[in-house]
Design a protein around this motif. Sequence first.
Motif, short mmCIF file in Angstrom:
data_model
loop_
_atom_site.label_atom_id
_atom_site.label_comp_id
_atom_site.label_asym_id
_atom_site.label_seq_id
_atom_site.Cartn_x
_atom_site.Cartn_y
_atom_site.Cartn_z
N GLY A 232 0.46 -1.58 0.01
CA GLY A 232 -0.16 0.15 -0.36
C GLY A 232 1.03 1.11 0.22
O GLY A 232 -0.16 1.96 0.31
N ASP A 234 1.99 4.85 -1.17
CA ASP A 234 2.16 5.31 -2.40
C ASP A 234 2.66 6.75 -3.06
O ASP A 234 2.87 7.36 -1.62
N SER A 237 1.26 7.97 -7.67
CA SER A 237 0.63 7.96 -8.70
C SER A 237 -0.65 6.68 -8.20
O SER A 237 -0.59 5.58 -8.92
N GLY A 238 -1.17 6.56 -7.48
CA GLY A 238 -2.07 4.95 -6.41
C GLY A 238 -0.82 3.82 -5.69
O GLY A 238 0.47 4.24 -5.80
N PRO A 239 -1.91 2.93 -4.43
CA PRO A 239 -0.52 2.75 -4.17
C PRO A 239 -0.13 1.56 -4.23
O PRO A 239 -0.85 1.22 -5.51
N ASP A 241 0.70 -2.04 -4.68
CA ASP A 241 -0.21 -2.98 -4.17
C ASP A 241 0.80 -3.76 -3.16
O ASP A 241 1.08 -4.45 -2.17
N ARG A 263 -0.11 0.52 -14.89
CA ARG A 263 -0.12 1.04 -13.23
C ARG A 263 1.68 0.89 -12.57
O ARG A 263 1.93 1.38 -12.37
N GLN A 267 4.85 3.27 -11.30
CA GLN A 267 5.21 2.94 -10.25
C GLN A 267 6.66 2.58 -10.23
O GLN A 267 6.76 3.45 -9.09
#
Length: 348
Positions: A232, A234, A237-239, A241, A263, A267
């Motif tokens: 998680g 971040d 640009s988004g958490p 995984d 994605r 990341q």
Amino acid sequence: MTLAPPAKAKPKTKAEPKTFGDYAKFVRDWIGFPAAVITAITALFVPAKNNALAVLGWDAPTLSLDYQYVDSLNLGLDDTAIAQQPNEVFVSVPVYHYTLTNAGPTAATVRPQLTCSTDKLNGHFNLIDIATTKRQLSDFKLSAAESVFVNIVLAESGTTEDGYQAAEKPFTCEMAYADKYGFKNLVMPFDDGQPKKEKPKKTLSINPLSLGGVDDRRIGLRELYCPDMVRGLDLGSGPIDCLSDKQILAIDPVYLWESALQRVLRQASDFRQATAGTAPRTPGLILTGCDDPICATKTEEMLGTLHSFTPALSVWLCPDKPPGQDQKPPAKVVLDVVCKEHTFPAPP
């Protein structure tokens, strides 16, 4: 001398009831009054009425909270324009819809939080704005004889021993408000878990603690497939995984492999920039299957498309349910054991 006969008494007549014409004349006469006179009469009457209510103790606001129905807010779907909605929605927020009513003659200022307790568990709830999916931060005023719809979500829950504040009495909910006399609590019993003989006559029709909190399915997937990794994180640009000492991994169903690849590449680039290139991580995908034919089709499509893909990429194809698990998955999955690994570009 002749005496005159005594005068006959006039017969008594019944008072005639007021007719519509009488009331019309009354209204007509009042209309003829100057506006200033009517205002003066009203100014004398209203304070007298309010004083009487104050003496009798009837001038405080009277609040009540009435359950309407339960709903679910899907983040990324209900709060996002159709053209911008994602392929899959992971976060769901259960919401209780209530009506908050002030049946009293004076206004109240209401705090947008709610505390509920059983004999073991305490829950803290927030009022939220459905349009923005954000909680209400400001107190709001509820005028006399006014009702508003409120939407309630669970913020946190736990025991008193763990530091979660409880309502004053078990099996009740409390909402704080203020009126001209000061700070007060609206106390609302609920009937869940109480013996029938002890149930109050007026209760909330449902225990808000049964609502449950925000459900983010990504959290369960990360715990299942990456139990020993950072989850998680971040970077803007988004958490992420899953983050290990060698890889950055994105988890998605196999039919969404393209969006998962986009994605994880983004990341990996963000992580490289954040660490100034001193701690690079290679991208990887954890893709879950299903029984639907689309999963088989998308698997073949993915393997063919990525055959010569660069830079280096690892893909684990995992079953929808790990072997030997009929209902619920195990606490964690060993990727090298349960899933099949593919590396790209594929060897010649």
